[in-house]
Design a protein around this motif. Structure first.
Motif, PDB file in Angstrom:
ATOM      1  N   ARG A  19      40.095 -18.085  58.249  1.00  9.57           N
ATOM      2  CA  ARG A  19      40.027 -19.119  57.221  1.00  9.57           C
ATOM      3  C   ARG A  19      41.390 -19.382  56.581  1.00  9.57           C
ATOM      4  NH1 ARG A  19      34.454 -18.099  53.725  1.00  9.57           N
ATOM      5  NH2 ARG A  19      32.981 -18.520  55.432  1.00  9.57           N
ATOM      6  N   GLY A  20      42.129 -18.285  56.329  1.00  9.72           N
ATOM      7  CA  GLY A  20      43.450 -18.450  55.726  1.00  9.72           C
ATOM      8  C   GLY A  20      44.385 -19.238  56.627  1.00  9.72           C
ATOM      9  N   LEU A  21      44.383 -18.910  57.908  1.00 10.26           N
ATOM     10  CA  LEU A  21      45.202 -19.644  58.871  1.00 10.26           C
ATOM     11  C   LEU A  21      44.724 -21.091  58.998  1.00 10.26           C
ATOM     12  CD1 LEU A  21      45.693 -17.033  61.737  1.00 10.26           C
ATOM     13  CD2 LEU A  21      47.480 -18.021  60.290  1.00 10.26           C
ATOM     14  N   TYR A  81      48.838 -11.500  60.853  1.00  5.97           N
ATOM     15  CA  TYR A  81      47.782 -11.965  61.741  1.00  5.97           C
ATOM     16  C   TYR A  81      48.199 -11.674  63.170  1.00  5.97           C
ATOM     17  CZ  TYR A  81      46.284 -14.721  57.674  1.00  5.97           C
ATOM     18  OH  TYR A  81      45.877 -15.122  56.423  1.00  5.97           O
ATOM     19  N   THR A  82      47.245 -11.417  64.020  1.00  5.95           N
ATOM     20  CA  THR A  82      47.555 -11.208  65.427  1.00  5.95           C
ATOM     21  C   THR A  82      47.923 -12.531  66.080  1.00  5.95           C
ATOM     22  OG1 THR A  82      45.255 -11.517  66.129  1.00  5.95           O
ATOM     23  CG2 THR A  82      45.943  -9.283  65.525  1.00  5.95           C
ATOM     24  N   ARG A  83      48.693 -12.452  67.138  1.00  5.80           N
ATOM     25  CA  ARG A  83      49.067 -13.669  67.871  1.00  5.80           C
ATOM     26  C   ARG A  83      47.826 -14.377  68.407  1.00  5.80           C
ATOM     27  NH1 ARG A  83      54.332 -14.274  70.387  1.00  5.80           N
ATOM     28  NH2 ARG A  83      55.830 -12.923  69.353  1.00  5.80           N
ATOM     29  N   ARG A  84      46.867 -13.609  68.853  1.00  2.00           N
ATOM     30  CA  ARG A  84      45.649 -14.202  69.393  1.00  2.00           C
ATOM     31  C   ARG A  84      44.921 -15.015  68.332  1.00  2.00           C
ATOM     32  NH1 ARG A  84      42.211 -14.015  73.510  1.00  2.00           N
ATOM     33  NH2 ARG A  84      39.980 -14.193  73.117  1.00  2.00           N
ATOM     34  N   LYS A  85      44.831 -14.482  67.117  1.00  2.00           N
ATOM     35  CA  LYS A  85      44.119 -15.188  66.046  1.00  2.00           C
ATOM     36  C   LYS A  85      44.871 -16.452  65.647  1.00  2.00           C
ATOM     37  CE  LYS A  85      41.542 -12.887  63.465  1.00  2.00           C
ATOM     38  NZ  LYS A  85      40.914 -11.934  62.519  1.00  2.00           N
ATOM     39  N   ILE A  86      46.200 -16.374  65.636  1.00  2.00           N
ATOM     40  CA  ILE A  86      47.005 -17.561  65.317  1.00  2.00           C
ATOM     41  C   ILE A  86      46.768 -18.650  66.347  1.00  2.00           C
ATOM     42  CG2 ILE A  86      49.355 -18.465  65.171  1.00  2.00           C
ATOM     43  CD1 ILE A  86      50.184 -15.758  63.994  1.00  2.00           C
ATOM     44  N   PHE A  87      46.783 -18.272  67.619  1.00  2.00           N
ATOM     45  CA  PHE A  87      46.591 -19.269  68.666  1.00  2.00           C
ATOM     46  C   PHE A  87      45.196 -19.867  68.610  1.00  2.00           C
ATOM     47  CE2 PHE A  87      44.835 -20.272  72.844  1.00  2.00           C
ATOM     48  CZ  PHE A  87      45.656 -21.329  73.199  1.00  2.00           C
ATOM     49  N   GLN A  88      44.170 -19.015  68.495  1.00  2.00           N
ATOM     50  CA  GLN A  88      42.798 -19.508  68.486  1.00  2.00           C
ATOM     51  C   GLN A  88      42.574 -20.479  67.328  1.00  2.00           C
ATOM     52  OE1 GLN A  88      40.817 -19.068  70.900  1.00  2.00           O
ATOM     53  NE2 GLN A  88      41.823 -17.399  71.978  1.00  2.00           N
ATOM     54  N   THR A  89      43.153 -20.183  66.158  1.00  2.00           N
ATOM     55  CA  THR A  89      42.997 -21.075  65.006  1.00  2.00           C
ATOM     56  C   THR A  89      43.637 -22.427  65.283  1.00  2.00           C
ATOM     57  OG1 THR A  89      42.992 -19.177  63.501  1.00  2.00           O
ATOM     58  CG2 THR A  89      43.446 -21.346  62.546  1.00  2.00           C
ATOM     59  N   LYS A  90      44.870 -22.390  65.808  1.00  2.00           N
ATOM     60  CA  LYS A  90      45.567 -23.638  66.114  1.00  2.00           C
ATOM     61  C   LYS A  90      44.819 -24.436  67.179  1.00  2.00           C
ATOM     62  CE  LYS A  90      50.424 -22.740  65.034  1.00  2.00           C
ATOM     63  NZ  LYS A  90      50.647 -24.067  64.437  1.00  2.00           N
ATOM     64  N   PHE A  91      44.468 -23.771  68.266  1.00  2.00           N
ATOM     65  CA  PHE A  91      43.888 -24.479  69.395  1.00  2.00           C
ATOM     66  C   PHE A  91      42.550 -25.112  69.031  1.00  2.00           C
ATOM     67  CE2 PHE A  91      41.400 -24.998  73.213  1.00  2.00           C
ATOM     68  CZ  PHE A  91      42.303 -25.524  74.124  1.00  2.00           C
ATOM     69  N   GLY A 138      53.343 -26.116  75.199  1.00  2.00           N
ATOM     70  CA  GLY A 138      53.952 -25.685  73.941  1.00  2.00           C
ATOM     71  C   GLY A 138      54.076 -24.183  73.823  1.00  2.00           C
ATOM     72  N   THR A 139      53.157 -23.448  74.443  1.00  2.00           N
ATOM     73  CA  THR A 139      53.249 -21.987  74.402  1.00  2.00           C
ATOM     74  C   THR A 139      54.313 -21.451  75.346  1.00  2.00           C
ATOM     75  OG1 THR A 139      51.532 -21.716  76.095  1.00  2.00           O
ATOM     76  CG2 THR A 139      50.813 -21.798  73.792  1.00  2.00           C
ATOM     77  N   LEU A 140      54.717 -22.269  76.307  1.00  2.00           N
ATOM     78  CA  LEU A 140      55.783 -21.875  77.240  1.00  2.00           C
ATOM     79  C   LEU A 140      57.151 -22.343  76.784  1.00  2.00           C
ATOM     80  CD1 LEU A 140      53.991 -22.747  80.603  1.00  2.00           C
ATOM     81  CD2 LEU A 140      54.552 -20.451  79.806  1.00  2.00           C
ATOM     82  N   ALA A 141      57.194 -23.432  76.007  1.00  2.00           N
ATOM     83  CA  ALA A 141      58.454 -24.075  75.642  1.00  2.00           C
ATOM     84  C   ALA A 141      58.884 -23.672  74.233  1.00  2.00           C
ATOM     85  CB  ALA A 141      58.324 -25.595  75.741  1.00  2.00           C
ATOM     86  N   GLY A 142      60.198 -23.797  73.997  1.00  2.00           N
ATOM     87  CA  GLY A 142      60.750 -23.383  72.715  1.00  2.00           C
ATOM     88  C   GLY A 142      61.001 -24.497  71.735  1.00  2.00           C
ATOM     89  N   SER A 164      46.527 -19.447  76.090  1.00  2.00           N
ATOM     90  CA  SER A 164      46.134 -18.250  75.356  1.00  2.00           C
ATOM     91  C   SER A 164      46.934 -17.035  75.783  1.00  2.00           C
ATOM     92  CB  SER A 164      44.634 -17.992  75.564  1.00  2.00           C
ATOM     93  OG  SER A 164      44.225 -16.845  74.871  1.00  2.00           O
ATOM     94  N   ILE A 165      47.057 -16.839  77.085  1.00  2.00           N
ATOM     95  CA  ILE A 165      47.809 -15.688  77.601  1.00  2.00           C
ATOM     96  C   ILE A 165      49.283 -15.809  77.254  1.00  2.00           C
ATOM     97  CG2 ILE A 165      48.527 -14.500  79.709  1.00  2.00           C
ATOM     98  CD1 ILE A 165      45.801 -15.317  80.909  1.00  2.00           C
ATOM     99  N   SER A 166      49.822 -17.009  77.422  1.00  2.00           N
ATOM    100  CA  SER A 166      51.243 -17.223  77.154  1.00  2.00           C
ATOM    101  C   SER A 166      51.592 -16.973  75.690  1.00  2.00           C
ATOM    102  CB  SER A 166      51.635 -18.650  77.543  1.00  2.00           C
ATOM    103  OG  SER A 166      52.985 -18.904  77.213  1.00  2.00           O
ATOM    104  N   PHE A 167      50.818 -17.521  74.778  1.00  2.00           N
ATOM    105  CA  PHE A 167      51.116 -17.357  73.349  1.00  2.00           C
ATOM    106  C   PHE A 167      50.961 -15.900  72.923  1.00  2.00           C
ATOM    107  CE2 PHE A 167      50.526 -17.567  68.786  1.00  2.00           C
ATOM    108  CZ  PHE A 167      51.398 -18.572  68.405  1.00  2.00           C
ATOM    109  N   THR A 168      49.994 -15.210  73.514  1.00  2.00           N
ATOM    110  CA  THR A 168      49.727 -13.823  73.131  1.00  2.00           C
ATOM    111  C   THR A 168      50.769 -12.862  73.693  1.00  2.00           C
ATOM    112  OG1 THR A 168      47.350 -14.309  73.101  1.00  2.00           O
ATOM    113  CG2 THR A 168      47.992 -11.992  73.151  1.00  2.00           C
ATOM    114  N   LYS A 169      51.233 -13.115  74.923  1.00  2.00           N
ATOM    115  CA  LYS A 169      52.080 -12.149  75.614  1.00  2.00           C
ATOM    116  C   LYS A 169      53.575 -12.416  75.473  1.00  2.00           C
ATOM    117  CE  LYS A 169      48.492  -9.976  77.229  1.00  2.00           C
ATOM    118  NZ  LYS A 169      48.124  -8.625  76.716  1.00  2.00           N
ATOM    119  N   HIS A 170      53.983 -13.686  75.353  1.00  2.00           N
ATOM    120  CA  HIS A 170      55.409 -13.988  75.355  1.00  2.00           C
ATOM    121  C   HIS A 170      56.049 -13.634  74.019  1.00  2.00           C
ATOM    122  CE1 HIS A 170      55.016 -17.116  78.812  1.00  2.00           C
ATOM    123  NE2 HIS A 170      54.926 -15.891  79.216  1.00  2.00           N
TER     124      HIS A 170
END
Length: 323
Positions: free
Chosen positions: A4-6, A96-106, A161-165, A248-254
């Protein structure tokens, strides 16, 4: 899955673009129906009724065929511009974990794209029941298909976007991916045709070329897919899932220390640099040959393409963009 905060943070940061996207997607479909109705009524006031039919055609005159643009805009605001402005660094520093950040955005963007168009579909359906057009072509197929294709382009640009800077790299990567399946097959075939003296299209049939376009994302920018079988939409649906998994994998792992570079993953720099050079050689070689149908023009075009491909990819990939 979504914090919710994100979610509140993303809403406040992108409030204007989200609201505009919702308004556009909700009213695009019903406004198209109403516009066709008012146009037919205006025609009846000044012309013979036989020339003033009230027909809805979601293949030829559908204004909702540009709804996919909203998906691209949302993906750039949610991912690419964050990296370009440097605010992604602050976001990743939050507890926040990277996974939670990505899931909220996506899923914020996904909900906007899918549910806004579903509401628009319902409103358009009600208008059709009330206004009673003489003929309606591809309404369900066109409307639901646009939801799927919009989601596919959103997932594609989010994955880029998860691959690019930065935002420019995100859009360029997404565009290259959208046309790559067609390029990597047709360009070599054309060159085989030039070197062998045969017509390139003799190597495969029209049906094969048509099926190849079905697996090329950029094909779905145009509404010609509406005339195809309804099962064709399974392809962009599967591609959406694939792009989501990549994102999801890219944002979490990179790692994020290359924020501002073309690619966040350094390993991609060299192979993509080489691929751009090869595509430049093949594309310009084909252009050089087509101008005069000569091998000299073919070779000169390949040399120019190699130089152009090297320079563009080198300065794009290896030069960091400042915030």
């Amino acid at each position: 899955m979504v914090d919710r905060g994100l979610l509140y943070r993303e809403w406040k940061q992108n409030q204007v673009v989200i609201l505009l996207s919702i308004v556009f997607l909700v009213f695009a479909n019903p406004l198209m129906v109403y516009h066709r109705y008012t146009s037919s009524q205006a025609c009846l006031a000044h012309s013979d009724p036989q020339y003033c039919s009230f027909i809805l055609n979601y293949h030829i005159s559908s204004n909702i065929q540009i709804n996919w643009v909203v998906g691209i805009i949302l993906a750039v605001f949610l991912m690419g511009l964050e990296r370009s402005k440097g605010s992604m660094d602050f976001l990743l520093s939050l507890p926040y974990t990277r996974r939670k950040i990505f899931q909220t955005k996506f899923w914020l963007g996904a909900v906007v794209i899918v549910f806004s168009q579903l509401i628009g579909f319902i409103l358009a359906w009600l208008l059709i029941l009330i206004l009673k057009p003489e003929q309606v072509n591809y309404f369900e197929h066109g409307s639901i298909g646009m939801i799927i294709t919009s989601f596919m382009f959103y997932s594609l640009v989010m994955a880029a976007g998860t691959l690019a800077g930065n935002a420019f790299a995100q859009l360029l990567t997404a565009f290259a991916t959208a046309i790559l399946p067609y390029l990597i097959i047709t360009l070599p075939i054309y060159h085989i045709g030039i070197l062998s003296g045969l017509q390139a299209w003799n190597f495969f049939s029209y049906e094969f070329d048509h099926k190849l376009m079905d697996f090329t994302p950029i094909f779905y920018m145009d509404s010609s897919w509406v005339e195809e079988s309804k099962y064709l939409l399974l392809i962009p649906a599967v591609m959406s899932i694939l792009f989501y998994l990549i994102a999801s994998i890219s944002f979490t792992k990179h790692h994020n220390e290359r924020n501002g570079h073309f690619f966040l993953w350094r390993t991609l720099d060299r192979p993509i640099h080489i691929l751009v050079i090869v595509l430049g050689i093949l594309s310009f070689g084909l252009m050089g040959y087509s101008t005069g149908k000569s091998i000299v023009g073919y070779i000169i075009g390949m040399i120019i393409g190699g130089i152009v491909g090297f320079l563009i990819s080198y300065f794009s990939i290896y030069k960091k963009v400042r915030h």
